[in-house]
Enzyme design. Structure first.
Site, short mmCIF file in Angstrom:
data_model
loop_
_atom_site.label_atom_id
_atom_site.label_comp_id
_atom_site.label_asym_id
_atom_site.label_seq_id
_atom_site.Cartn_x
_atom_site.Cartn_y
_atom_site.Cartn_z
N GLU A 1 2.24 -4.26 17.41
CA GLU A 1 3.54 -3.79 16.92
C GLU A 1 4.29 -5.03 16.45
O GLU A 1 4.48 -5.96 17.25
CB GLU A 1 4.29 -3.09 18.05
CG GLU A 1 3.53 -1.92 18.65
CD GLU A 1 3.75 -0.62 17.90
OE1 GLU A 1 4.60 -0.59 17.00
OE2 GLU A 1 3.04 0.36 18.20
N GLU B 1 5.46 2.47 8.58
CA GLU B 1 5.45 1.18 9.28
C GLU B 1 4.85 0.17 8.32
O GLU B 1 3.63 -0.03 8.26
CB GLU B 1 4.67 1.32 10.59
CG GLU B 1 5.40 2.28 11.54
CD GLU B 1 4.60 2.63 12.80
OE1 GLU B 1 3.64 1.92 13.11
OE2 GLU B 1 4.95 3.64 13.44
N HIS C 1 1.09 -2.00 13.42
CA HIS C 1 2.14 -0.98 13.43
C HIS C 1 3.51 -1.63 13.39
O HIS C 1 3.65 -2.85 13.34
CB HIS C 1 2.04 -0.15 14.72
CG HIS C 1 0.87 0.77 14.75
ND1 HIS C 1 0.99 2.14 14.67
CD2 HIS C 1 -0.46 0.53 14.86
CE1 HIS C 1 -0.20 2.69 14.73
NE2 HIS C 1 -1.11 1.74 14.85
N HIS D 1 0.49 4.49 10.03
CA HIS D 1 1.75 5.23 9.93
C HIS D 1 2.42 4.74 8.66
O HIS D 1 2.81 3.58 8.56
CB HIS D 1 2.63 4.98 11.16
CG HIS D 1 2.06 5.61 12.40
ND1 HIS D 1 2.14 5.03 13.63
CD2 HIS D 1 1.39 6.78 12.58
CE1 HIS D 1 1.55 5.83 14.53
NE2 HIS D 1 1.09 6.89 13.90
#
EC number: 3.4.17.10
Lengths: 456, 513
Positions: free
Chosen positions: A322, A97, A228, A94
């Protein structure tokens, strides 16, 4: 933020930037965002500094023609050494990110520096693993995100690729197939076998996705993680729920091992593993988070993700990391993120040296590639690579491991597996032909004896 | 279903690449056998048993055999076994073609430019053995036997990191100009040296040597050190040649045709004026002296500059050197600011380094290792860096402030590698080639990149030195590393990982080491 670099021999600091270098610290890394050119330059610099243990390659181009660059680190870059496990980190799929992208650049610099400074852990790791670092799978998205004026970056701008495709929903959905197979019978892994052509001809797949699919097919990766931002947790398969509901714990056959792997990352990240950490946003539902880890489906259902694709199309175990509440935080926070994640990043790579590993060969010593390694009680088989080598990640325990291949007799061995390092288990398979020959000869001898005795 | 493979299905196609395969186990066959046994009398049973085994054996033949795994190995190793020979064949074919062509070309003249050197080298070979390969492997003196076999397959000698990972997009292409053995006999170093010496002698032109060596340098077949060695060896060989011929002439002179040989002697003397000035050729045993003097005289001959020891350079009059340096204002100011007794040593060292740098740069230009534009940027940056360094280290400005130097890099004056590279840049202002047309791109960004890359390379070299010291190796690996890096840089340029100018910068930095 000044971008200063303090050389190894420098005895003075460059005017205006008082960075004190401690031995073995990160004083040699410059903590700033890297656009595409700067990313390339940073990787080239690492290569120039450590040319004997690094290699840069590209797995293809993004939609707008930027190279999908990978920096490989090993004692013999460019070569798969039989028995040496392959590991990868992919970040920034992404585009907005951004923390993971930067962390991988810092990691590359860190590993090179530490290697040269004699850090034994790092030296061993690089000698015994083949590490692939892809700082950005979506360089086009990043450029879009980074080009936004001002400090605050939008939650969505730059997330998808230049075609507007969310790459983490773009992979062939193998979860659906595995759920059917669970119910009705069928293969428990390598579900992409007959779909390679379909992948190439699939117009819905973004070029970045296709490049990664080919990459996964070409290199026998064992362990991987996908970086991410937007939250802080280590997420493991399966991402897609079985029933289709939005939240449901969806365990994979290797649920125990995945939890162990996810924890191996979160445990060294003080923010991720903080049990009292408040959620990133007031109304976030982090009820599925425990010890800094979460099952994907339990958090929220994600179809077509890269993580599950790895697990179901190849031997590779992948989790999703994450790493920051803020997807594209301010540049002066990057140093802190690095400090929070450095030990986790290294420790996670070391997890590749767990479980059982070895070679499958025939009685003449020739390697048998694509042999199946199955573990009793775990409905997920893996296969041997070209040199007959395999790596089966397993949590500590007692297992029965079976090696089988078409035309050969299956061999089963009992193994007691500790936490680490990996236990070496080799298999020598007798081909059916050989066994038939033996039996035939035995019977012929017996026949001969009988006929002589009985005067046929 | 985990046990899907133990089905009783009997259809067994060739299963090398298929997932759903029939493996069969002994349980299946013995089950079937047992069945038959149960139903028949013992005699018949045996017959049927044998019959059944035969059927099954024939049947089993359809199963993959141990050779299947051998095929696997072949498949997985295919690139290792097939690709090299193929390239060798191609390379050899090139070599053969080139050799055949050379026999038909006209003899080289003194006016030939650098580009026709392949012909020249082939003609050189032709002089003695028409069928011999035009290639001139040049590892003179020491490791001849080890080195030449590598050269016969240039793909192997240049590729120090074999890469058969399919992530790599295609192998490097062979250099179309590389030379190969054709008839399989190896040229020893002595042969080569002798041939070159003979060629020079016959052509009456020392330029032959320059052309040959420059071509070899350009192609990266020899390093500068090897070029040096070659020069010495050729000089010696030439000595011998002259001596021998002179003696022979004397002997024949005594016999009859005094006129002819005298003429020859005279022409000899004339012809060898130029090399003799360099090599100080007297008959007999003055070779070592010749080499020393040749080195000392190099300063005077502007066209032929080679690497030399710092010690020999020190013998040169510093005053001469300073004339060259006047083009570098900051450096000059630096020198002047050091003009006290205390700093004499440092001053001398700086001048020496600068002079060495001049020679480096001239040679690199001459042999096309760098373009004049790159040199210009080097020099511009160097002057600026000197200003900045002086300000930082000595705490005083050098007169007019130099604004272009701020690039945030620290450099040690004591590090010869960086100092050399930096000085090279400065030196190049002297050597702008007016025939060059292209404009250099943005100086600052290139300077910035060069800085970063220089820093990275420096770290690598330092680590290598430290590492080699710990393991007791010598610095021989440096030239290997240089070759390897050049090769990798080319590969990366081809794949779009680095840009052409970046690659050139890197190569330049390495060749300056």
């Amino acid at each position: 933020m000044c971008a200063c670099r303090v050389g190894l021999d420098a005895v003075e600091t460059h005017g205006g930037c008082a960075q004190v270098r401690e031995p073995g610290s990160d004083g040699e890394i410059s903590f700033e965002y890297h656009r595409y050119e700067e990313l390339r330059k940073a990787l080239v610099s690492v290569w120039l500094q450590c040319p004997t243990i690094t290699r840069i390659y590209t797995i293809g181009e993004s939609f707008e023609g930027r190279e999908l660059l990978v920096l490989e680190m090993s004692d013999n870059p460019g070569t798969h050494e039989p028995g040496e496990p392959e590991f990868k980190y992919i970040a920034n799929m992404h585009g907005n990110e951004a923390v993971g992208r930067e962390l991988l650049i810092y990691l590359a610099q860190y590993l090179c520096n530490q290697y040269q400074q004699g850090n034994e852990t790092i030296i061993d790791l690089i000698h015994n693993t083949r590490i692939h670092l892809m700082p950005s799978m979506n360089p086009d998205g990043f450029e879009k995100a980074a080009s936004q004026p001002g400090e605050i970056k939008d939650w969505f701008v730059g997330r998808s690729n230049a075609q507007g495709v969310d790459l983490n929903r773009n992979f062939p959905d193998l979860d659906r197939i595995i759920y059917i197979n669970e119910r009705e019978g069928g293969a428990n892994n390598h579900l992409l076998q007959n779909m390679k052509k379909a992948v190439d001809e699939n117009t819905k797949l973004a070029p970045e996705t296709k490049a990664v699919v080919h990459w996964i097919m070409d290199i026998p990766f064992v362990l991987s993680a996908n970086l991410h931002g937007g939250d802080v947790v280590a997420n493991y398969p399966y991402d897609e729920t079985r029933t289709g509901s939005t939240h449901e714990y969806s365990a994979s056959p290797d649920d125990v091992m995945f939890k162990s792997l996810a924890r191996a990352y979160s445990i060294y990240n003080p923010v991720m593993s903080d049990p009292h950490r408040p959620p990133c946003r007031k109304n976030d539902d982090d009820s599925s988070f425990k010890d800094g880890i979460t099952n994907g489906g339990a958090w929220y259902s994600v179809p077509g993700g890269m993580q599950d694709f790895n697990y179901l199309s190849s031997n590779c175990f992948e989790i999703t990391l994450e790493l920051s509440c803020d997807k594209f935080p301010n540049e002066d926070t990057l140093k802190t993120y690095w400090e929070q994640n450095r030990n986790s990043l290294v420790n996670y790579i070391e997890q590749v040296h767990r479980g059982v590993k070895g070679f499958v060969r025939d009685l003449q010593g020739n390697p048998i590639s694509n042999a199946t390694i199955s573990v009793e009680g775990i409905d997920h088989d893996i296969t041997t690579a070209k040199d007959g080598d395999y790596w089966r990640l397993l949590a500590p325990g007692n297992y029965k491991v079976a090696a089988s291949a078409p035309g050969y007799l299956t061999v089963i061995k009992k193994v007691a597996v500790p936490y680490s390092p990996a236990t070496r288990v080799d298999f020598e398979l007798e081909s059916l032909m050989e066994r038939k020959e033996e039996e035939r000869e035995e019977l012929m001898d017996w026949w001969k004896m009988m006929s002589e005795t009985l005067n046929f | 279903m985990r046990r899907g493979r133990f089905s009783t299905s009997r259809s067994c196609p060739r299963i090398q690449h298929k997932q759903s395969a029939c493996t069969g186990t002994s349980t299946d066959t013995s089950w079937t056998l047992g069945l038959f046994w149960a139903r028949m009398g013992s005699r018949t049973a045996f017959v049927v048993l044998v019959f059944q085994l035969m059927v099954l054996s024939g049947f089993i033949c359809a199963f993959p055999t141990p050779t299947a795994s051998a095929t696997d190995k072949t498949v997985s190793n295919r690139q290792l076994t097939e690709e090299k020979p193929l390239k060798e064949q191609m390379a050899e074919a090139d070599g053969v073609k080139a050799a055949l062509q050379s026999i038909e070309t006209k003899p080289p003249t003194a006016s030939e430019d650098l580009d026709s050197d392949p012909d020249e080298l082939k003609a050189l070979a032709d002089t003695h053995q028409p069928k011999e390969s035009p290639k001139v492997p040049v590892q003179v003196g020491h490791k001849v036997e080890q080195y030449i076999p590598d050269e016969s397959d240039s793909t192997k000698s240049r590729r120090l990191a074999e890469d058969y990972d399919s992530t790599k997009k295609g192998m490097d292409q062979d250099e179309p100009e590389s030379f190969h053995q054709v008839d399989g006999t190896l040229l020893t170093a002595e042969d080569i040296v002798q041939k070159i010496a003979n060629k020079i002698y016959e052509e009456d032109d020392r330029g032959v040597f320059d052309r040959i060596v420059s071509k070899l340098l350009k192609l990266g077949l020899i390093t500068d050190t090897q070029a040096d060695n070659l020069e010495y060896q050729v000089a010696e060989a030439l000595q011998d040649l002259i001596t021998t011929n002179a003696k022979n002439n004397e002997i024949t002179d005594a016999d009859d045709t005094g006129k002819d040989t005298r003429g020859q002697e005279d022409s000899d003397a004339n012809l060898w004026d130029s090399p003799q000035r360099r090599y100080n050729a007297d008959e007999g045993d003055e070779e070592e002296e010749a080499e020393d003097e040749a080195d000392a005289e190099e300063d005077d001959t502007a066209d032929h500059m080679w690497d030399r020891d710092t010690q020999e350079v020190n013998e040169v009059n510093p005053e001469d050197g300073l004339q060259d340096l006047q083009y570098f204002p900051n450096f000059y100011r630096l020198l002047r600011s050091l003009d006290s007794e205390r700093d004499t040593q440092e001053r001398e060292t700086l001048i020496t380094i600068m002079k060495t740098l001049i020679d480096f740069v001239k040679m690199m230009v001459k042999y096309g290792t760098i373009t004049p534009e790159e040199g210009v940027s080097y020099l511009e940056n160097l002057d600026a860096m000197i200003a900045m360094q002086t300000k930082n280290k000595l705490g005083k400005a050098l007169g007019s402030a130099d604004a272009t130097g701020a690039n945030g890099k620290n450099m040690d004056d004591d590090d010869n590698t960086k100092a050399d590279a930096a000085k090279m840049q400065k030196e190049y202002e002297n050597l702008k080639d007016s025939t060059k047309e292209e404009q250099p791109s943005s100086e600052t960004s290139r300077a910035g990149k060069a800085e970063t890359y220089l820093e990275a390379i420096r770290k690598n070299i330092e680590w290598l030195k430290k590492h080699n010291k710990e393991e007791g190796k010598d610095d021989y690996d440096l030239s290997k590393l240089k070759d390897f890096m050049d090769q990798q840089v080319d590969a990366y340029i081809q794949k779009g990982i680095i840009a052409k100018d970046e690659g050139d910068t890197i190569k330049r930095i390495y060749s300056s080491l």
